[in-house]
Design an enzyme around this catalytic site. Structure first.
Site, PDB file in Angstrom:
ATOM      1  N   GLY A   8       0.852  -1.187   0.000  1.00 26.23           N
ATOM      2  CA  GLY A   8       0.000   0.000   0.000  1.00 26.23           C
ATOM      3  C   GLY A   8       0.885   1.233   0.000  1.00 26.23           C
ATOM      4  O   GLY A   8       1.387   1.644   1.055  1.00 26.23           O
ATOM      5  N   GLY A  10       0.394   4.584  -0.701  1.00 25.64           N
ATOM      6  CA  GLY A  10      -0.328   5.841  -0.840  1.00 25.64           C
ATOM      7  C   GLY A  10       0.412   6.890  -0.021  1.00 25.64           C
ATOM      8  O   GLY A  10       1.658   6.927  -0.024  1.00 25.64           O
ATOM      9  N   ALA A  11      -0.352   7.713   0.703  1.00 27.63           N
ATOM     10  CA  ALA A  11       0.257   8.819   1.458  1.00 27.63           C
ATOM     11  C   ALA A  11       1.259   8.297   2.495  1.00 27.63           C
ATOM     12  O   ALA A  11       2.443   8.647   2.467  1.00 27.63           O
ATOM     13  CB  ALA A  11      -0.857   9.628   2.118  1.00 27.63           C
ATOM     14  N   GLY A  13       2.323   5.040   3.141  1.00 31.75           N
ATOM     15  CA  GLY A  13       3.296   4.084   2.591  1.00 31.75           C
ATOM     16  C   GLY A  13       4.379   4.802   1.801  1.00 31.75           C
ATOM     17  O   GLY A  13       5.562   4.436   1.865  1.00 31.75           O
ATOM     18  N   ASN A  98      -4.728   3.647  11.150  1.00 25.91           N
ATOM     19  CA  ASN A  98      -5.400   4.262  12.289  1.00 25.91           C
ATOM     20  C   ASN A  98      -6.329   3.267  12.966  1.00 25.91           C
ATOM     21  O   ASN A  98      -6.553   2.167  12.469  1.00 25.91           O
ATOM     22  CB  ASN A  98      -6.173   5.499  11.821  1.00 25.91           C
ATOM     23  CG  ASN A  98      -5.275   6.733  11.790  1.00 25.91           C
ATOM     24  OD1 ASN A  98      -4.408   6.889  12.658  1.00 25.91           O
ATOM     25  ND2 ASN A  98      -5.475   7.593  10.817  1.00 25.91           N
ATOM     26  N   LYS A 175      -4.818   8.750  19.840  1.00 31.06           N
ATOM     27  CA  LYS A 175      -4.903   9.034  18.395  1.00 31.06           C
ATOM     28  C   LYS A 175      -6.345   8.887  17.911  1.00 31.06           C
ATOM     29  O   LYS A 175      -6.805   9.649  17.060  1.00 31.06           O
ATOM     30  CB  LYS A 175      -3.959   8.095  17.638  1.00 31.06           C
ATOM     31  CG  LYS A 175      -3.904   8.317  16.123  1.00 31.06           C
ATOM     32  CD  LYS A 175      -3.112   9.555  15.741  1.00 31.06           C
ATOM     33  CE  LYS A 175      -3.382  10.078  14.342  1.00 31.06           C
ATOM     34  NZ  LYS A 175      -2.902   9.303  13.240  1.00 31.06           N
ATOM     35  N   ASN A 179      -8.801  11.069  15.519  1.00 28.79           N
ATOM     36  CA  ASN A 179      -9.414  10.557  14.287  1.00 28.79           C
ATOM     37  C   ASN A 179     -10.933  10.614  14.326  1.00 28.79           C
ATOM     38  O   ASN A 179     -11.573  10.958  13.328  1.00 28.79           O
ATOM     39  CB  ASN A 179      -8.972   9.121  14.031  1.00 28.79           C
ATOM     40  CG  ASN A 179      -7.522   9.031  13.596  1.00 28.79           C
ATOM     41  OD1 ASN A 179      -6.827   8.108  13.947  1.00 28.79           O
ATOM     42  ND2 ASN A 179      -7.056  10.001  12.834  1.00 28.79           N
ATOM     43  N   SER A 244      -7.147  12.101   6.121  1.00 29.65           N
ATOM     44  CA  SER A 244      -7.177  11.045   5.092  1.00 29.65           C
ATOM     45  C   SER A 244      -8.596  10.542   4.814  1.00 29.65           C
ATOM     46  O   SER A 244      -8.881  10.043   3.726  1.00 29.65           O
ATOM     47  CB  SER A 244      -6.247   9.886   5.461  1.00 29.65           C
ATOM     48  OG  SER A 244      -6.682   9.261   6.632  1.00 29.65           O
TER      49      SER A 244
HETATM   50  N1  LIG Z   1      -2.647  10.347   5.353  1.00 28.50           N
HETATM   51  C1  LIG Z   1      -2.396  10.688   6.607  1.00 28.50           C
HETATM   52  O1  LIG Z   1      -2.037  11.846   6.888  1.00 28.50           O
HETATM   53  C2  LIG Z   1      -2.491   9.666   7.717  1.00 28.50           C
HETATM   54  C3  LIG Z   1      -1.973  10.010   8.966  1.00 28.50           C
HETATM   55  C4  LIG Z   1      -1.978   9.053   9.972  1.00 28.50           C
HETATM   56  C5  LIG Z   1      -2.525   7.809   9.747  1.00 28.50           C
HETATM   57  N2  LIG Z   1      -3.073   7.519   8.538  1.00 28.50           N
HETATM   58  C6  LIG Z   1      -3.629   6.169   8.358  1.00 28.50           C
HETATM   59  O2  LIG Z   1      -2.702   5.413   7.580  1.00 28.50           O
HETATM   60  C7  LIG Z   1      -3.408   4.423   6.802  1.00 28.50           C
HETATM   61  C8  LIG Z   1      -3.071   4.640   5.336  1.00 28.50           C
HETATM   62  O3  LIG Z   1      -3.607   5.893   4.953  1.00 28.50           O
HETATM   63  P1  LIG Z   1      -3.149   6.714   3.665  1.00 28.50           P
HETATM   64  O4  LIG Z   1      -3.599   8.111   3.878  1.00 28.50           O
HETATM   65  O5  LIG Z   1      -1.737   6.437   3.351  1.00 28.50           O
HETATM   66  O6  LIG Z   1      -4.081   6.001   2.564  1.00 28.50           O
HETATM   67  P2  LIG Z   1      -3.975   6.111   0.988  1.00 28.50           P
HETATM   68  O7  LIG Z   1      -3.270   7.363   0.586  1.00 28.50           O
HETATM   69  O8  LIG Z   1      -5.352   5.881   0.474  1.00 28.50           O
HETATM   70  O9  LIG Z   1      -3.045   4.886   0.588  1.00 28.50           O
HETATM   71  C9  LIG Z   1      -3.441   3.560   0.711  1.00 28.50           C
HETATM   72  C10 LIG Z   1      -2.819   2.810  -0.444  1.00 28.50           C
HETATM   73  O10 LIG Z   1      -3.087   1.417  -0.299  1.00 28.50           O
HETATM   74  C11 LIG Z   1      -3.232   0.902  -1.605  1.00 28.50           C
HETATM   75  N3  LIG Z   1      -3.856  -0.417  -1.592  1.00 28.50           N
HETATM   76  C12 LIG Z   1      -5.126  -0.743  -1.271  1.00 28.50           C
HETATM   77  N4  LIG Z   1      -5.301  -2.069  -1.403  1.00 28.50           N
HETATM   78  C13 LIG Z   1      -4.117  -2.586  -1.817  1.00 28.50           C
HETATM   79  C14 LIG Z   1      -3.671  -3.887  -2.138  1.00 28.50           C
HETATM   80  N5  LIG Z   1      -4.502  -4.940  -2.081  1.00 28.50           N
HETATM   81  N6  LIG Z   1      -2.400  -4.056  -2.547  1.00 28.50           N
HETATM   82  C15 LIG Z   1      -1.560  -3.000  -2.644  1.00 28.50           C
HETATM   83  N7  LIG Z   1      -1.921  -1.730  -2.344  1.00 28.50           N
HETATM   84  C16 LIG Z   1      -3.197  -1.527  -1.943  1.00 28.50           C
HETATM   85  C17 LIG Z   1      -4.040   1.969  -2.326  1.00 28.50           C
HETATM   86  O11 LIG Z   1      -3.931   1.757  -3.692  1.00 28.50           O
HETATM   87  P3  LIG Z   1      -4.682   2.654  -4.792  1.00 28.50           P
HETATM   88  O12 LIG Z   1      -3.757   3.811  -5.006  1.00 28.50           O
HETATM   89  O13 LIG Z   1      -4.747   1.705  -5.940  1.00 28.50           O
HETATM   90  O14 LIG Z   1      -6.006   3.029  -4.229  1.00 28.50           O
HETATM   91  C18 LIG Z   1      -3.370   3.230  -1.816  1.00 28.50           C
HETATM   92  O15 LIG Z   1      -2.288   3.603  -2.655  1.00 28.50           O
HETATM   93  C19 LIG Z   1      -4.893   4.639   7.121  1.00 28.50           C
HETATM   94  O16 LIG Z   1      -5.315   3.765   8.137  1.00 28.50           O
HETATM   95  C20 LIG Z   1      -4.945   6.089   7.618  1.00 28.50           C
HETATM   96  O17 LIG Z   1      -6.042   6.323   8.470  1.00 28.50           O
HETATM   97  C21 LIG Z   1      -3.056   8.405   7.506  1.00 28.50           C
END
Ligand SMILES: NC(=O)c1ccc[n+]([C@@H]2O[C@H](COP(=O)([O-])OP(=O)(O)OC[C@H]3O[C@@H](n4cnc5c(N)ncnc54)[C@H](OP(=O)(O)O)[C@@H]3O)[C@@H](O)[C@H]2O)c1
Length: 289
Positions: A8, A10-11, A13, A98, A175, A179, A244
């Site tokens: 994964g 995204g943001a 990862g 989260n 946290k 959230n 997010s």
């Molecule tokens: N963003 C923040 O500021 C933040 C801060 C603290 C905690 N969090 C937490 O961290 C976690 C991740 O959040 P995020 O913001 O990084 O989410 P995100 O940007 O949506 O990234 C998630 C990634 O996972 C990928 N994915 C989904 N299923 C998959 C699979 N089967 N195989 C491979 N990749 C897969 C998605 O692919 P696609 O691109 O194809 O959709 C996306 O790129 C969440 O629980 C969030 O609540 C986020």
């Protein structure tokens, strides 16, 4: 040197990959659903371009030393498809998500002694051009223990602070107070500036207090000032910051409403604690399709 796979990208990862790549010590594999053309993370210090192997098919996964899952909570089952190949030699799995249910969520696929739940304190947004925009520093909280120390060692020499705690439960619930209250931004579809509105401030405080009450019943050490601190942090945050779950709603993706608010309603019911604001948030966002 460690072989590290990130499932994964995204943001979160993406930022974790950049932090690990920055140490120059690891062999990184990026596990994504679609080919990743490039990975760029923008920070206040400049742009980081990550070079790493990219896999898009779980059947190609080979054993690594560490797996870090950074998908959304609702994508856990998809993420788990990668684990058979990646953990074939017994690699531990860190879960950068989260919520307070990392262990329950991954119990079908990962043995408890190999699972490392993380509290992620990184603010990052995916940009339209595919890059990640990291606002501020990076901090990960991990449970004290030998796996926690091994995990922290991966980030030695990076820009990421890894904090070890004996009381991980409290860290998770603290946290979750952020959230769950952050859902008001999702409901109003407005970034953090919305918390400067007086009427929203009152609702936000009550919403955070519901989480504090349920967290305490679950054994977290949360004092009365937590709700005020959460709302103050939001009011001091950059006005245009997007959490997010709002990013998910704006992009038409599913939302982590169960992991962020549903869990408070469910556990509140177990303890006989009323959680009307969290219940309303779950009901209202449940109508968004
Ligand atoms: N963003 C923040 O500021 C933040 C801060 C603290 C905690 N969090 C937490 O961290 C976690 C991740 O959040 P995020 O913001 O990084 O989410 P995100 O940007 O949506 O990234 C998630 C990634 O996972 C990928 N994915 C989904 N299923 C998959 C699979 N089967 N195989 C491979 N990749 C897969 C998605 O692919 P696609 O691109 O194809 O959709 C996306 O790129 C969440 O629980 C969030 O609540 C986020």
């Amino acid at each position: 040197m460690a072989r590290v796979a990130i499932v994964g990208v995204g943001a979160i990862g993406g930022v974790i990959a950049a932090l690990l790549d920055g140490t120059g010590r690891h062999e990184i594999t990026l596990c994504t659903r679609r080919p990743l053309e490039e990975l760029t993370v923008k920070t206040a210090k400049g742009e980081v371009h990550v070079t790493a192997q990219n896999l898009t098919d779980p059947a190609q996964a080979r054993p690594v030393d560490w797996v870090i899952v950074a998908t959304k909570t609702y994508d856990a089952a998809g993420a788990a498809q990668w684990l058979r190949g990646l953990t074939a030699e017994g690699a531990p799995v860190a879960v950068a998500q989260n919520g307070v249910e990392h262990r329950q969520r991954f119990a079908p696929w990962v043995q408890q002694q190999s699972l490392v739940p993380l509290v992620v304190q990184i603010s990052v947004e995916r940009q339209a051009d595919g890059s990640m925009w990291q606002r501020g520093g990076a901090r990960l909280i991990v449970e004290e223990g030998s796996l926690g120390h091994d995990f922290a060692a991966l980030f030695r020499g990076s820009e990421c602070e890894v904090v070890m705690t004996e009381d991980f439960k409290t860290a998770m619930w603290r946290k979750l107070c952020e959230n769950s209250t952050g859902t008001l931004s999702v409901l109003t579809m407005k970034p953090f500036g919305v918390y400067r509105d007086e009427a929203i401030t009152h609702v936000a405080l009550d919403m955070a207090r519901e989480c504090v009450a349920v967290g305490r019943a679950e054994g977290a050490q949360l004092d009365d000032s937590v709700a005020e601190h959460v709302v103050e942090e939001f009011q001091e945050a950059m006005e245009d910051r997007i959490n997010s779950m709002l990013a998910d709603r704006l992009a038409g993706r599913p939302m982590e409403i169960d992991a962020r608010n549903g869990v408070i309603v469910r556990l509140g019911e177990k303890h006989g604690i009323a959680t009307p604001l969290n219940r309303m948030a779950v009901a209202l966002l449940g109508t968004v399709r």
